[in-house]
Design an enzyme around this catalytic site. Structure first.
Site, PDB file in Angstrom:
ATOM      1  N   ASN A  63       4.391 -30.510  19.371  1.00 23.97           N
ATOM      2  CA  ASN A  63       3.868 -29.157  19.538  1.00 23.97           C
ATOM      3  C   ASN A  63       3.071 -28.808  18.278  1.00 23.97           C
ATOM      4  O   ASN A  63       3.631 -28.391  17.274  1.00 23.97           O
ATOM      5  CB  ASN A  63       5.060 -28.207  19.747  1.00 23.97           C
ATOM      6  CG  ASN A  63       4.649 -26.777  19.967  1.00 23.97           C
ATOM      7  OD1 ASN A  63       3.467 -26.427  19.876  1.00 23.97           O
ATOM      8  ND2 ASN A  63       5.629 -25.938  20.260  1.00 23.97           N
ATOM      9  N   ARG A 119       1.894 -30.619  23.629  1.00 19.84           N
ATOM     10  CA  ARG A 119       1.423 -29.293  24.046  1.00 19.84           C
ATOM     11  C   ARG A 119      -0.088 -29.267  23.827  1.00 19.84           C
ATOM     12  O   ARG A 119      -0.573 -29.562  22.732  1.00 19.84           O
ATOM     13  CB  ARG A 119       2.088 -28.234  23.189  1.00 19.84           C
ATOM     14  CG  ARG A 119       1.532 -26.869  23.448  1.00 19.84           C
ATOM     15  CD  ARG A 119       2.187 -25.872  22.509  1.00 19.84           C
ATOM     16  NE  ARG A 119       1.607 -24.562  22.695  1.00 19.84           N
ATOM     17  CZ  ARG A 119       1.625 -23.616  21.757  1.00 19.84           C
ATOM     18  NH1 ARG A 119       2.186 -23.862  20.589  1.00 19.84           N
ATOM     19  NH2 ARG A 119       1.105 -22.456  21.988  1.00 19.84           N
ATOM     20  N   HIS A 141       0.463 -19.564  26.042  1.00 21.67           N
ATOM     21  CA  HIS A 141       1.930 -19.492  25.896  1.00 21.67           C
ATOM     22  C   HIS A 141       2.640 -19.902  27.191  1.00 21.67           C
ATOM     23  O   HIS A 141       3.789 -19.519  27.435  1.00 21.67           O
ATOM     24  CB  HIS A 141       2.402 -18.059  25.520  1.00 21.67           C
ATOM     25  CG  HIS A 141       2.170 -17.720  24.078  1.00 21.67           C
ATOM     26  ND1 HIS A 141       1.773 -16.468  23.671  1.00 21.67           N
ATOM     27  CD2 HIS A 141       2.284 -18.458  22.957  1.00 21.67           C
ATOM     28  CE1 HIS A 141       1.653 -16.450  22.349  1.00 21.67           C
ATOM     29  NE2 HIS A 141       1.952 -17.656  21.897  1.00 21.67           N
ATOM     30  N   ARG A 172      -4.850 -12.300  14.487  1.00 21.30           N
ATOM     31  CA  ARG A 172      -5.865 -12.079  15.536  1.00 21.30           C
ATOM     32  C   ARG A 172      -5.765 -10.643  16.027  1.00 21.30           C
ATOM     33  O   ARG A 172      -4.671 -10.079  16.071  1.00 21.30           O
ATOM     34  CB  ARG A 172      -5.624 -13.028  16.717  1.00 21.30           C
ATOM     35  CG  ARG A 172      -5.847 -14.487  16.382  1.00 21.30           C
ATOM     36  CD  ARG A 172      -5.429 -15.375  17.556  1.00 21.30           C
ATOM     37  NE  ARG A 172      -4.429 -16.322  17.139  1.00 21.30           N
ATOM     38  CZ  ARG A 172      -3.574 -16.935  17.953  1.00 21.30           C
ATOM     39  NH1 ARG A 172      -3.588 -16.689  19.240  1.00 21.30           N
ATOM     40  NH2 ARG A 172      -2.713 -17.796  17.482  1.00 21.30           N
ATOM     41  N   GLU A 182      12.573 -12.269  19.444  1.00 19.95           N
ATOM     42  CA  GLU A 182      13.955 -12.763  19.424  1.00 19.95           C
ATOM     43  C   GLU A 182      14.769 -12.155  18.291  1.00 19.95           C
ATOM     44  O   GLU A 182      15.992 -12.049  18.390  1.00 19.95           O
ATOM     45  CB  GLU A 182      13.959 -14.295  19.239  1.00 19.95           C
ATOM     46  CG  GLU A 182      13.425 -15.044  20.440  1.00 19.95           C
ATOM     47  CD  GLU A 182      13.061 -16.490  20.125  1.00 19.95           C
ATOM     48  OE1 GLU A 182      13.520 -17.015  19.089  1.00 19.95           O
ATOM     49  OE2 GLU A 182      12.310 -17.089  20.912  1.00 19.95           O
ATOM     50  N   GLU A 194       9.756 -24.400  23.631  1.00 20.93           N
ATOM     51  CA  GLU A 194       8.572 -25.067  24.186  1.00 20.93           C
ATOM     52  C   GLU A 194       8.748 -26.590  24.201  1.00 20.93           C
ATOM     53  O   GLU A 194       8.286 -27.264  25.123  1.00 20.93           O
ATOM     54  CB  GLU A 194       7.332 -24.688  23.369  1.00 20.93           C
ATOM     55  CG  GLU A 194       6.937 -23.239  23.591  1.00 20.93           C
ATOM     56  CD  GLU A 194       5.966 -22.699  22.563  1.00 20.93           C
ATOM     57  OE1 GLU A 194       6.158 -22.965  21.361  1.00 20.93           O
ATOM     58  OE2 GLU A 194       5.015 -22.005  22.955  1.00 20.93           O
TER      59      GLU A 194
END
Ligand code: ADP
Length: 401
Positions: free
Chosen positions: A18, A99, A186, A247, A339, A387
């Site tokens: 990833n 990924r 995502h 961003r 989280e 992920e």
């Protein structure tokens, strides 16, 4: 650091890779049955100086870290492959899953072939901040482990069934024909969250009206109806939607024109502002990290404004997606902020009582698993995303195992 073979999977292994803009997370799974994490870790600060590799061996409990030379992703990948060889686990790896942030309409997972690599190289300009380095990682594995099957798992795939009205951008139609439309990202995280939601709450929850909020350095939300992604906040690139670490999320397109004109910016300079200098960092002028900003907000109005902007915009997106879904049954928080930050969750949800969202203070402070109050209409959950596990599952499915 000593290297050993205690983490060698007893069955066929899948290595999940990833790659982020300055990091590579990796995890080796044992995949006879449901994938189980064995050896995992992260290379950090690639290209920034002071890079390091940290690892955990789930089998033996061994963990450690070491400083490494990693001026770019290619050298970081070479180091990682050598290190995995040194751990004597590479020959147990039967496939590598990567990924890949952008797959346009591809749903995958797809075997990496010269054709797929050529295609990824062609669409590289669509996401210059992620795709080039992800391609470098795939190429490094192709070079060093030529016989090993590699699969690309696309972050866009989760959103591939969005209705046309959610995909279409209101710009001249010829651009849609060129592929300029909303893709969303995502997706590996969202797919994992939906599988976890099914496991924790049953199929009725999955088939209801669900908003998934992945709030990390990159932040986005997805609206899910009857188990299908029907809208998402990121767009043609991951710069759209919610404000993020660096961003901006959605901004007035006229701002782009104004900045380019008044500051005579090149496209590269504009891209730098949009992808690396905006968001929480841009507004606070100090940090892109939510934890830092929460620590600073009492004495620094810029940090306070950045945190408030983030929570306000997140609340607005939940309202918008509740409208898109015709109501809301389940809200899931995930990602580093989602989280771990009770404060951010509480500030986002505070004014959403009209939607039936009500948090329980103690459960929220404990970070879940269910943080909504008693019989509220909306179940609010915190789910830790994974992920890499999703990549391993996708690779197993992709290989038919
Ligand atoms: P990435 O998108 O790079 O994977 P993460 O999902 O790890 O990022 O999220 C990183 C963000 O999570 C950072 O802004 C970090 O400050 C924030 N975060 C992590 N723990 C906490 C916490 N306890 N309180 C507030 N923010 C936190």
């Amino acid at each position: 650091m000593t290297q050993g073979s205690s983490s060698r999977p007893s069955g066929p292994g899948v290595l999940a890779i990833n790659g982020g803009s300055s990091s590579i997370k990796f995890a080796l799974f044992e995949t006879d049955g449901e994938p189980r994490r064995r050896l995992y870790g992260k290379i950090d600060r690639i290209g920034l100086g002071g890079a390091s590799l940290v690892f955990n061996d789930a089998a033996s409990g061994r963990q450690g870290g070491l400083g490494i030379e990693a001026p770019d992703h290619r050298s970081a990948a070479d180091f990682l492959i050598g290190w995995i060889e040194g751990e004597a686990v590479l020959d147990s790896v039967k496939a590598v899953g990567h990924r890949v942030v952008h797959g346009m309409e591809r749903t995958g997972p797809e075997r990496v072939t010269p054709d797929l690599l050529a295609w990824l190289n062609r669409i590289k300009p669509y996401d210059p901040d992620h795709l080039p380095l992800e391609i470098e990682l795939i190429e490094a594995f192709c070079r060093r482990c030529p016989g090993l099957p590699q699969l690309a798992c696309f972050d866009t795939a989760f959103h591939s069934a969005m209705p046309r009205a959610a995909r279409l951008l209101p710009i001249p139609r010829r651009y849609d024909a060129q592929g300029v439309r909303r893709y969303g990202f995502h997706g590996l995280s969202y797919a994992y969250l939906m599988e976890e939601l099914a496991r924790l709450s049953g199929v009725e929850a999955v088939m209801g009206r669900v908003i998934l909020a992945h709030l990390g350095n990159g932040a986005s939300m997805a609206a899910v109806l009857d188990g299908r992604g029907v809208d998402t906040s990121m767009g043609f690139t991951p710069a759209a939607g919610l404000p993020m670490g660096t961003r901006p999320g959605d901004i007035d397109p006229g701002v782009a024109w104004h900045l380019m004109r008044t500051e005579n910016l090149t496209p590269e300079q504009f891209n730098r502002i949009i992808n690396h200098e905006s968001g929480l960092l841009g507004v606070s002028e100090t940090s892109s990290d939510m934890r830092d900003l929460i620590g600073l907000q009492a004495g620094d109005v810029r940090a306070a404004e950045a945190v408030e902007l983030f929570c306000y915009q997140a609340r607005k997106w939940i309202g918008a997606f509740a409208a898109a879904l015709g109501g809301l049954d389940t809200l899931v928080f995930s990602g580093g902020i989602g989280e771990n930050s009770a404060e951010v969750r509480s500030r986002i949800c505070g004014a959403l009582g009209f939607l039936g969202v009500e948090l329980d203070g103690d459960r929220n402070a404990a970070n879940g698993p269910v943080i909504s109050a008693g019989p509220g209409r909306v179940v609010v959950r915190v789910i830790r995303t994974d992920e890499e596990l999703m990549i391993a599952r996708a690779v197993c499915r992709g290989l038919g195992g």
